[in-house]
Design a protein around this motif. Structure first.
Motif, PDB file in Angstrom:
ATOM      1  N   MET A 224      67.638 -24.894  76.572  1.00 56.10           N
ATOM      2  CA  MET A 224      68.474 -24.445  75.443  1.00 56.10           C
ATOM      3  C   MET A 224      67.761 -24.713  74.123  1.00 56.10           C
ATOM      4  SD  MET A 224      72.219 -25.836  74.267  1.00 56.10           S
ATOM      5  CE  MET A 224      73.001 -25.193  72.781  1.00 56.10           C
ATOM      6  N   ASN A 225      67.764 -23.756  73.262  1.00 54.82           N
ATOM      7  CA  ASN A 225      67.171 -23.910  71.936  1.00 54.82           C
ATOM      8  C   ASN A 225      68.248 -24.353  70.946  1.00 54.82           C
ATOM      9  OD1 ASN A 225      65.556 -23.808  69.678  1.00 54.82           O
ATOM     10  ND2 ASN A 225      65.498 -21.561  69.570  1.00 54.82           N
ATOM     11  N   ARG A 226      67.972 -25.390  70.212  1.00 51.93           N
ATOM     12  CA  ARG A 226      68.861 -25.806  69.127  1.00 51.93           C
ATOM     13  C   ARG A 226      68.020 -25.906  67.859  1.00 51.93           C
ATOM     14  NH1 ARG A 226      71.337 -31.169  71.611  1.00 51.93           N
ATOM     15  NH2 ARG A 226      69.182 -31.287  72.312  1.00 51.93           N
ATOM     16  N   VAL A 227      68.706 -26.082  66.762  1.00 52.17           N
ATOM     17  CA  VAL A 227      67.999 -26.060  65.491  1.00 52.17           C
ATOM     18  C   VAL A 227      68.673 -27.037  64.536  1.00 52.17           C
ATOM     19  CG1 VAL A 227      69.413 -24.139  64.611  1.00 52.17           C
ATOM     20  CG2 VAL A 227      67.107 -24.490  63.704  1.00 52.17           C
ATOM     21  N   MET A 228      67.892 -27.650  63.664  1.00 56.85           N
ATOM     22  CA  MET A 228      68.479 -28.408  62.571  1.00 56.85           C
ATOM     23  C   MET A 228      67.574 -28.308  61.351  1.00 56.85           C
ATOM     24  SD  MET A 228      68.273 -32.320  63.946  1.00 56.85           S
ATOM     25  CE  MET A 228      66.878 -33.019  64.805  1.00 56.85           C
ATOM     26  N   GLY A 229      68.142 -28.653  60.194  1.00 52.41           N
ATOM     27  CA  GLY A 229      67.361 -28.505  58.981  1.00 52.41           C
ATOM     28  C   GLY A 229      68.015 -29.200  57.801  1.00 52.41           C
ATOM     29  N   TYR A 230      67.364 -29.109  56.668  1.00 56.68           N
ATOM     30  CA  TYR A 230      67.910 -29.636  55.417  1.00 56.68           C
ATOM     31  C   TYR A 230      67.242 -28.879  54.279  1.00 56.68           C
ATOM     32  CZ  TYR A 230      63.591 -32.452  55.252  1.00 56.68           C
ATOM     33  OH  TYR A 230      62.284 -32.862  55.245  1.00 56.68           O
ATOM     34  N   CYS A 231      67.719 -29.106  53.065  1.00 58.92           N
ATOM     35  CA  CYS A 231      67.124 -28.412  51.928  1.00 58.92           C
ATOM     36  C   CYS A 231      66.684 -29.411  50.876  1.00 58.92           C
ATOM     37  CB  CYS A 231      68.089 -27.377  51.343  1.00 58.92           C
ATOM     38  SG  CYS A 231      69.663 -28.046  50.788  1.00 58.92           S
ATOM     39  N   ASP A 232      65.888 -28.942  49.952  1.00 59.55           N
ATOM     40  CA  ASP A 232      65.274 -29.873  49.000  1.00 59.55           C
ATOM     41  C   ASP A 232      66.171 -30.170  47.806  1.00 59.55           C
ATOM     42  OD1 ASP A 232      65.073 -27.388  47.793  1.00 59.55           O
ATOM     43  OD2 ASP A 232      63.037 -27.708  47.031  1.00 59.55           O
ATOM     44  N   ARG A 233      67.216 -29.386  47.592  1.00 58.61           N
ATOM     45  CA  ARG A 233      68.120 -29.649  46.464  1.00 58.61           C
ATOM     46  C   ARG A 233      69.526 -29.253  46.869  1.00 58.61           C
ATOM     47  NH1 ARG A 233      65.567 -26.228  41.846  1.00 58.61           N
ATOM     48  NH2 ARG A 233      67.241 -27.228  40.676  1.00 58.61           N
TER      49      ARG A 233
ATOM     50  N   TYR B 142      77.820 -22.917  49.029  1.00 57.20           N
ATOM     51  CA  TYR B 142      77.047 -22.031  49.886  1.00 57.20           C
ATOM     52  C   TYR B 142      76.389 -22.835  51.005  1.00 57.20           C
ATOM     53  CZ  TYR B 142      77.726 -18.474  46.315  1.00 57.20           C
ATOM     54  OH  TYR B 142      78.295 -17.575  45.462  1.00 57.20           O
ATOM     55  N   ALA B 143      75.807 -22.115  51.937  1.00 57.34           N
ATOM     56  CA  ALA B 143      75.070 -22.781  53.007  1.00 57.34           C
ATOM     57  C   ALA B 143      74.083 -21.809  53.618  1.00 57.34           C
ATOM     58  CB  ALA B 143      76.018 -23.301  54.094  1.00 57.34           C
ATOM     59  N   ALA B 144      73.025 -22.373  54.175  1.00 54.78           N
ATOM     60  CA  ALA B 144      72.190 -21.612  55.100  1.00 54.78           C
ATOM     61  C   ALA B 144      72.724 -21.902  56.496  1.00 54.78           C
ATOM     62  CB  ALA B 144      70.739 -22.031  54.982  1.00 54.78           C
ATOM     63  N   ARG B 145      73.121 -20.862  57.175  1.00 57.50           N
ATOM     64  CA  ARG B 145      73.590 -21.019  58.555  1.00 57.50           C
ATOM     65  C   ARG B 145      72.400 -20.759  59.470  1.00 57.50           C
ATOM     66  NH1 ARG B 145      78.892 -17.881  60.945  1.00 57.50           N
ATOM     67  NH2 ARG B 145      79.022 -18.972  62.955  1.00 57.50           N
ATOM     68  N   LEU B 146      71.985 -21.797  60.174  1.00 58.74           N
ATOM     69  CA  LEU B 146      70.849 -21.694  61.089  1.00 58.74           C
ATOM     70  C   LEU B 146      71.409 -21.577  62.502  1.00 58.74           C
ATOM     71  CD1 LEU B 146      68.702 -24.620  59.608  1.00 58.74           C
ATOM     72  CD2 LEU B 146      68.719 -22.205  58.903  1.00 58.74           C
ATOM     73  N   THR B 147      70.922 -20.628  63.247  1.00 58.52           N
ATOM     74  CA  THR B 147      71.463 -20.386  64.585  1.00 58.52           C
ATOM     75  C   THR B 147      70.331 -20.237  65.588  1.00 58.52           C
ATOM     76  OG1 THR B 147      73.306 -19.183  63.569  1.00 58.52           O
ATOM     77  CG2 THR B 147      73.017 -18.921  65.945  1.00 58.52           C
ATOM     78  N   ALA B 148      70.489 -20.904  66.715  1.00 52.61           N
ATOM     79  CA  ALA B 148      69.539 -20.740  67.822  1.00 52.61           C
ATOM     80  C   ALA B 148      70.326 -20.781  69.128  1.00 52.61           C
ATOM     81  CB  ALA B 148      68.492 -21.848  67.799  1.00 52.61           C
ATOM     82  N   ASP B 149      70.225 -19.742  69.903  1.00 50.86           N
ATOM     83  CA  ASP B 149      70.942 -19.663  71.188  1.00 50.86           C
ATOM     84  C   ASP B 149      72.418 -20.003  71.040  1.00 50.86           C
ATOM     85  OD1 ASP B 149      68.645 -18.902  72.411  1.00 50.86           O
ATOM     86  OD2 ASP B 149      68.285 -20.814  73.429  1.00 50.86           O
TER      87      ASP B 149
ATOM     88  N   PHE C 151      73.789 -24.671  62.998  1.00 50.50           N
ATOM     89  CA  PHE C 151      73.565 -25.846  62.159  1.00 50.50           C
ATOM     90  C   PHE C 151      73.660 -25.371  60.712  1.00 50.50           C
ATOM     91  CE2 PHE C 151      71.456 -29.318  60.048  1.00 50.50           C
ATOM     92  CZ  PHE C 151      71.734 -30.430  60.836  1.00 50.50           C
ATOM     93  N   TRP C 152      74.362 -26.142  59.905  1.00 47.21           N
ATOM     94  CA  TRP C 152      74.672 -25.703  58.539  1.00 47.21           C
ATOM     95  C   TRP C 152      73.919 -26.550  57.529  1.00 47.21           C
ATOM     96  CZ3 TRP C 152      78.241 -21.655  58.270  1.00 47.21           C
ATOM     97  CH2 TRP C 152      78.925 -21.372  59.458  1.00 47.21           C
ATOM     98  N   VAL C 153      73.377 -25.907  56.522  1.00 47.37           N
ATOM     99  CA  VAL C 153      72.687 -26.622  55.447  1.00 47.37           C
ATOM    100  C   VAL C 153      73.330 -26.192  54.124  1.00 47.37           C
ATOM    101  CG1 VAL C 153      70.482 -27.174  54.376  1.00 47.37           C
ATOM    102  CG2 VAL C 153      70.566 -26.576  56.809  1.00 47.37           C
ATOM    103  N   PRO C 154      74.383 -26.896  53.708  1.00 48.33           N
ATOM    104  CA  PRO C 154      75.088 -26.487  52.487  1.00 48.33           C
ATOM    105  C   PRO C 154      74.310 -26.803  51.207  1.00 48.33           C
ATOM    106  CG  PRO C 154      76.519 -27.757  53.969  1.00 48.33           C
ATOM    107  CD  PRO C 154      75.097 -27.932  54.443  1.00 48.33           C
TER     108      PRO C 154
END
Lengths: 100, 746
Positions: free
Chosen positions: B1-10, B349-356, B360-363
């Motif tokens: 299964m592919n999952r994803v996570m992340g963050y932003c710089d500001r 706002y958020a970047a919605r990251l999706t894998a399979d 994962f949400w990065v607001p």
């Protein structure tokens, strides 16, 4: 009440009727006892659909292993509380509480 | 299964500014990204349907991904320098306070590289005793152990010498007196060394290098391991194989003039305490940096309790406490960016990251163009509170959480990520692996509890307020506490009304000053939550999104600061509750934290003061006695964490309590700071002090404050499709607050 008493089915009835909110002192004591952290796996609920569906799972205290889901599914959080209560009661009493 | 996570710089961006996103795939090589506007939380069938609104952006679509590791664990590092490559004999010493000496090999200091087996290193060995090693490559390593186990949480003087002429290693492990009766004895050990250490690279404290990093690096492109738990104080390095008497001179403070010919480095961690630099007092000025934010302003080996403020006796606070689970920045490589369009409405706002199918949400928050306001109303996102709560891992670790919450804990797949990947780091509600409290939190890492899904708490719960504002037509700007700390009154001044989040618990003095100045100039504040303005925080002096909390004396807290460690390293300010800094929340908003409980929420009961003409307007269309006897959050508007008035603590005498909550459960216990002499009347069933107060009062120059006194309040706004008395009450307040007609002081 200063220990677990499996004859106190009145407390099981009280919890089943009202798992959340005000409890009698004896029931609160029992709940504190049942919720005492220890080395045994403990139960959590995995959220499947917000407000609608939860899956019973077990966790290892202090470990880096994610919860292990069971095949027990709930659509009502009160029923989930009652289910977990009965499992914990049975661990101490050797059998689940039988209440009407 | 592919999952994803992340963050932003500001977390805050104005139109024209760019947000960069760092992403890691877990088990796959691609993911989808979609920028969305968040209008409500994901809260189930009783709430407004969760419908993130897609935003057109060039970054939307499928991206190639890869796994990015997180380099967790703190250290201090001094860049490689010729002086750190002794050609012959040398000696080093330090004061060491191990906290987990039995966990296995841990670095204290040296140039040791585990990959090349070169350099020298003072360390705690597998046997729990101090050890010293020198190496010239694989199979060419000499090592010595003190042979006596170190005890946890005791100070030791440690020294090691390499005698190149005699081919000898010598190691001293000396326990220091600490007002106890421990039977430990000093140890000195010697052993032959048939090798001379090959030149190492950087000098590191509390970790050793593993050579070039295979992925993100927290410093110098290197990987690190052997992270030590514990404190290091006054490390020094000299040429020559010194005997014990000479080592005493090397360790002495101030530095002895006689060291001029041999001193290579003498690091004083009490210098420039608030920032990242470590200072070398030696002739080469081999300054370095701390990495991953170990805890500074810690008691040193020589602390004697004559001072508890490090700014007044820095020489007693020369220790840095390192942890193998410190993390200030995941240091991931950026994957994509989003530049905020000029016409994008201020909002959440958020970047919605999706894998399979795994989301994962990065607001992030879009503010209006700097220096402008597009509305009379600002929603102030509680980014300081979000930050200190980030990745609250401890709540999942045992039944303790259920015991105080009164419910079986609910978690989801993203919560599971935090359990599965402890390298995501900790929150200030956690303890480090050595049991010490976590004093710093950073947003520069993937975040488990900053998202529109999962447990309704902080950010997710605040989206109920956004939902309400959207229902009213969406005429609001979004600003953040991070900007409030930096910009002060300038950020608030353009607005007629400022609306807080549901739990604005953490404030710097700059933030409190801005609120107070805003209210003194006629501003209107809607405090839409509970347990606000409670803890004092300090922001990192140069790095945004890094916050310090010292949990000093009193308060409901997950850990308590150790003796003499109540002052923030970032600012030198005394930490703890604002109440203990003579600025209790009651002074600002009329109410302050009185209790918490998490099993069932209750309702408010209208009071006689609600009929006072000064407040009666807010009940237009609200004939009911009970307010908020419904709600998406555990069935009521009064609960989770609740506040009450207290004139002793500063509630203005003219404040009106227009509604009080009642009928809370046993899990609602009186806050610790209200229980000086233990007594039995500490739960809500038997203590009427435990209730929430909805409060209103006027401020000078026509301003006013409305406080809901309850975190759960926001969860009732949307009940029954927004057709309810709490919605009408709250909307009446907002509409009146938007009206510039001054509120007269009574």
């Amino acid at each position: 009440m200063y220990g677990f008493d499996k004859t106190r089915l009145d407390l099981a009835r009280e919890f089943r009727a009202n798992p959340f909110g005000e409890h009698s002192p004896d029931l609160q004591y029992l709940l504190n006892l049942l919720r005492t952290p220890g080395p045994e796996p403990f139960h959590v609920l995995l959220l499947d659909r917000p407000g609608e569906r939860w899956v019973l799972a077990t966790m290892e205290p202090g470990r880096s292993s994610p919860p292990r889901p069971t095949n027990v599914v709930f659509t009502d959080l009160k029923e989930a509380e009652w289910h977990v209560f009965k499992l914990r009661w049975a661990r101490l009493a050797g059998e689940e509480p039988v209440v009407e | 299964m592919n999952r994803v996570m992340g963050y932003c710089d500001r977390w805050t961006a104005a139109p024209g500014e760019t947000v960069r996103f760092m992403v890691s795939c877990l088990g796959g090589d691609h993911y989808d990204a979609q920028i969305v506007r968040l209008l409500q939380p994901d809260a189930g069938p009783l709430a407004t349907p969760f419908r993130p609104e897609p935003v057109a952006a060039a970054c939307n679509g499928t991206h190639a991904g890869r796994h990015q590791a997180i380099p967790i664990g703190s250290l201090a590092a001094v860049p490689a320098h010729a002086a750190l490559r002794p050609a012959g004999s040398f000696t080093l010493c330090a004061h060491v306070f191990p906290t987990t000496p039995a966990k296995g090999r841990q670095a204290v200091m040296g140039t040791w590289c585990e990959a090349s087996q070169t350099g020298f290193g003072l360390e705690i060995g597998e046997d729990g005793a101090l050890a010293f090693r020198v190496g010239a490559g694989p199979g060419r390593v000499a090592r010595i152990s003190a042979g006596a186990k170190l005890s946890a949480r005791r100070w030791y003087f440690a020294a090691a010498a390499f005698d190149a002429e005699r081919g000898m290693l010598t190691l001293w492990q000396e326990p220091l007196s600490d007002h106890d009766f421990h039977p430990e004895q000093p140890v000195v050990a010697s052993a032959p060394a048939a090798v001379r250490p090959a030149a190492g690279g950087a000098l590191t404290f509390a970790a050793w290098s593993t050579g070039p990093a295979d992925g993100p690096s927290c410093w110098g492109g290197l990987g690190f391991a052997g992270h030590m738990n514990g404190r290091i104080d006054a490390p020094r390095l000299a040429s020559g194989a010194l005997d014990r008497a000479a080592i005493g001179v090397l360790a002495a403070s101030p530095l002895a003039a006689s060291l001029a010919a041999c001193l290579m480095g003498a690091w004083d961690f009490s210098r420039d305490m608030s920032g990242d630099a470590i200072r070398d007092l030696g002739p080469w000025r081999l300054d370095g940096v701390i990495v991953n934010q170990p805890t500074r302003a810690m008691r040193g080996h020589n602390w004697n309790a004559t001072e508890t403020d490090w700014t007044r006796a820095p020489e007693q606070y020369g220790a840095i406490h390192f942890h193998d689970d410190d993390l200030v920045d995941a240091c991931w490589h950026p994957d994509f960016a989003f530049t905020v369009p000029e016409d994008l409405r201020s909002g959440v706002y958020a970047a919605r990251l999706t894998a399979d199918g795994f989301d994962f949400w990065v607001p992030f928050f879009v503010r209006p163009p700097r220096g402008t306001a597009h509305s009379k109303v600002a929603f102030l996102a509680s980014t300081a509170t979000y930050t200190v709560y980030l990745n609250n891992r401890g709540r999942f670790m045992s039944l303790a959480t259920e015991r105080y919450q009164g419910r079986v804990m609910v978690m989801d797949a993203i919560d599971s990520l935090l359990i599965e990947f402890p390298e995501m780091g900790l929150s200030t509600y956690d303890r480090h692996s050595d049991g010490s409290g976590v004093a710093y939190s950073s947003r520069h890492r993937p975040l488990q509890n900053f998202r529109p899904t999962g447990r309704h708490w902080n950010f997710n719960l605040d989206l109920f307020i956004v939902d309400w504002l959207e229902r009213l037509g969406g005429d609001y700007d979004v600003i953040t506490e991070e900007d409030l700390h930096r910009e002060g009154l300038d950020l608030l001044a353009p607005y007629q009304v400022v609306i807080t989040g549901s739990h604005p618990e953490y404030d710097s003095v700059q933030m409190l000053d801005a609120f107070e100045a805003y209210l003194r100039r006629g501003g209107r504040l809607m405090y839409m939550g509970g347990n606000g303005f409670y803890w004092r925080i300090a922001h990192h002096p140069s790095r945004e999104g890094v916050i310090e909390v010292r949990r000093a004396e009193g308060g409901v807290r997950a850990w308590d600061a150790e003796p003499g460690e109540a002052y923030h390293s970032f600012s030198g300010e005394y930490g703890g509750l604002w109440r203990r800094n003579a600025r209790a929340p009651q002074r600002l908003v009329g109410v302050g934290f009185i209790s918490q409980g998490f099993d069932k929420c209750s309702y408010f009961c209208r009071t006689q003061q609600a009929d006072d003409p000064r407040a009666a307007w807010m009940f237009a269309g609200v004939p009911d006695t009970l307010i908020g006897d419904f709600g998406i959050l555990q069935g009521g508007a009064a609960g989770l964490e609740i506040d009450a008035v207290d004139p002793r603590l500063g509630t203005p005498p003219h404040a009106l309590v227009v509604a009080c909550s009642e009928n809370h459960s046993n899990t609602y216990e009186l806050v610790a700071e209200e229980v000086l002499i233990p007594h039995g009347a500490t739960d809500a069933v038997i203590n009427p002090d435990i209730h929430a107060d909805i409060t209103f009062f006027e401020t000078p120059q026509g301003g006013a404050v409305f406080s809901t006194g309850s975190i759960a309040y926001a969860g009732s706004l949307a009940w029954n499709g927004f057709d309810n008395n709490l919605f009408r009450l709250t909307t009446n307040v907002l509409n009146r607050f938007k009206d510039p007609t001054p509120f007269p002081m009574p």
